[in-house]
Design a protein around this motif. Sequence first.
Motif, mmCIF file in Angstrom:
data_model
loop_
_atom_site.group_PDB
_atom_site.id
_atom_site.type_symbol
_atom_site.label_atom_id
_atom_site.label_comp_id
_atom_site.label_asym_id
_atom_site.label_seq_id
_atom_site.Cartn_x
_atom_site.Cartn_y
_atom_site.Cartn_z
ATOM 1 N N ARG A 58 29.496 2.369 37.902
ATOM 2 C CA ARG A 58 29.890 3.778 38.040
ATOM 3 C C ARG A 58 30.498 4.033 39.416
ATOM 4 O O ARG A 58 31.523 4.708 39.544
ATOM 5 C CB ARG A 58 28.677 4.680 37.812
ATOM 6 C CG ARG A 58 29.014 6.176 37.851
ATOM 7 C CD ARG A 58 27.803 7.049 37.609
ATOM 8 N NE ARG A 58 27.202 6.769 36.311
ATOM 9 C CZ ARG A 58 26.051 6.140 36.118
ATOM 10 N NH1 ARG A 58 25.347 5.724 37.166
ATOM 11 N NH2 ARG A 58 25.583 5.919 34.917
ATOM 12 N N GLU A 59 29.863 3.488 40.452
ATOM 13 C CA GLU A 59 30.372 3.684 41.813
ATOM 14 C C GLU A 59 31.743 3.025 41.975
ATOM 15 O O GLU A 59 32.642 3.594 42.598
ATOM 16 C CB GLU A 59 29.384 3.107 42.829
ATOM 17 C CG GLU A 59 28.078 3.863 42.933
ATOM 18 C CD GLU A 59 28.261 5.275 43.458
ATOM 19 O OE1 GLU A 59 29.147 5.478 44.305
ATOM 20 O OE2 GLU A 59 27.537 6.177 42.996
ATOM 21 N N THR A 75 24.840 1.534 37.616
ATOM 22 C CA THR A 75 25.111 2.340 38.808
ATOM 23 C C THR A 75 26.231 1.728 39.627
ATOM 24 O O THR A 75 27.128 2.444 40.112
ATOM 25 C CB THR A 75 23.842 2.461 39.674
ATOM 26 O OG1 THR A 75 22.799 3.046 38.897
ATOM 27 C CG2 THR A 75 24.105 3.322 40.900
ATOM 28 N N ILE A 76 26.202 0.403 39.798
ATOM 29 C CA ILE A 76 27.267 -0.284 40.530
ATOM 30 C C ILE A 76 28.612 -0.068 39.857
ATOM 31 O O ILE A 76 29.621 0.245 40.512
ATOM 32 C CB ILE A 76 26.953 -1.789 40.634
ATOM 33 C CG1 ILE A 76 25.741 -2.013 41.541
ATOM 34 C CG2 ILE A 76 28.165 -2.558 41.151
ATOM 35 C CD1 ILE A 76 25.231 -3.435 41.527
ATOM 36 N N GLN A 78 34.736 4.871 40.431
ATOM 37 C CA GLN A 78 35.156 6.072 41.156
ATOM 38 C C GLN A 78 36.076 5.749 42.326
ATOM 39 O O GLN A 78 36.647 6.653 42.933
ATOM 40 C CB GLN A 78 33.923 6.829 41.662
ATOM 41 C CG GLN A 78 33.076 7.426 40.543
ATOM 42 C CD GLN A 78 31.791 8.045 41.047
ATOM 43 O OE1 GLN A 78 31.482 8.002 42.233
ATOM 44 N NE2 GLN A 78 31.019 8.632 40.141
ATOM 45 N N GLN A 79 36.242 4.453 42.616
ATOM 46 C CA GLN A 79 37.098 4.043 43.725
ATOM 47 C C GLN A 79 38.535 3.819 43.234
ATOM 48 O O GLN A 79 38.776 3.681 42.038
ATOM 49 C CB GLN A 79 36.565 2.738 44.346
ATOM 50 C CG GLN A 79 35.104 2.776 44.734
ATOM 51 C CD GLN A 79 34.764 3.923 45.647
ATOM 52 O OE1 GLN A 79 35.467 4.174 46.624
ATOM 53 N NE2 GLN A 79 33.671 4.630 45.352
#
Length: 277
Positions: free
Chosen positions: A146-147, A143-144, A150-151
Motif C-alpha cells: 500500500r505504501e 501495508t508495504i 502511493q509513491q
Amino acid sequence: MADISTQVPAPPPTWVEHLAKTGLVAKGVVYCLVGALAFMAAFELGSTSTQEAGKIGIFQFILEQPFGKWLLGLVALGLLCYTLWRFIQAFYDTKSKGSDTKGTAMRLRYIFSGLVYGALAYLAARLALGSGSQTGSGDSRETIARELLQQPFGQWLVGILGAGTILAGLYQIYYGYSDKYKKNVRGPGLKEDLEEKMIRAGKVGYMARGIVWLIIGYMFLQAALHANAQEAGGSSSAFSFLESAAYGSYLLGAVALGLICYGVFMFMRAKYKPLYT
C-alpha cells in the motif's frame, strides 16, 4: 609457500558464537511453530486457520500459552541475537566473502536478513510487553504494498519487489536442491549419519521455504498489476493460496512439514555446524 592458515577464516569469538546459536534456536522455534500451525490448518485440526499460521499468528499463539509473555520475550531476544549476528557477518565479513561483486551481494543478503528478523524481534517484543495490536495490525506485506503504491511509479516498485521475492524463492529452492548446499552443510567432526540427517532436513526445508516465497512474490506481482495492495500478502496468505488449490490440503500439509524440517535444521545447525564456515 604461503601459510595455508591465512586462507582459513578464524573461529569467531565465543560471545559471537553464543549469539549465533541463540538466534538459530529462536529461528527454529518460529519455523517449527509456523509449520505445525499450517499443518493443523491444512487438515482442520484444532480449529486452526491459515491466518493463524503466519509469523504474527504464531507470536499470538505463544502469547496465549502459560507464561506466554515470558516465552514470547525469550523468542524476541533470540531473534534479536539472530539479527545482530547477521549484521556482524555483513559488516565484519566473518565468512571472508570479500568485497567483489559476489561477496558484496552476499553481505547485502545478510543485512536484509538482519533487517527482516529485526522487525520480527521488534514485533514480538511489543506483543510481549502488551504494547502491540492483538491482531498484528494487519498483514505487514499488504501495508508495504500500500505504501509503495502511493509513491511515484508505485506499481513498478511493487512489481520489482514481487520479482525480487520470486528470484529469492527460486534461489532457496536451488540452494536446497544443489550440491553446493550439501558442501556448506558438511563440516569437520560431524558423523556421516548426522551430516545426512542435516542434509535431508535442510533440503526439504529450503525448498518448502522457497515455495512460500514464490507464492508471496506472485501475490506482489498481482498487487502491482491491479494496483491493489490487498492482493499482496505474507506467509499466511501463501498458505491460504495453497489451501484453495486442487488437493490444497495435501499441498499445504507437505509445505508445512517442509517448514518444520527447516526449523529442525536450524536446531541442528545451532548444535553441530561450524558457524565460521
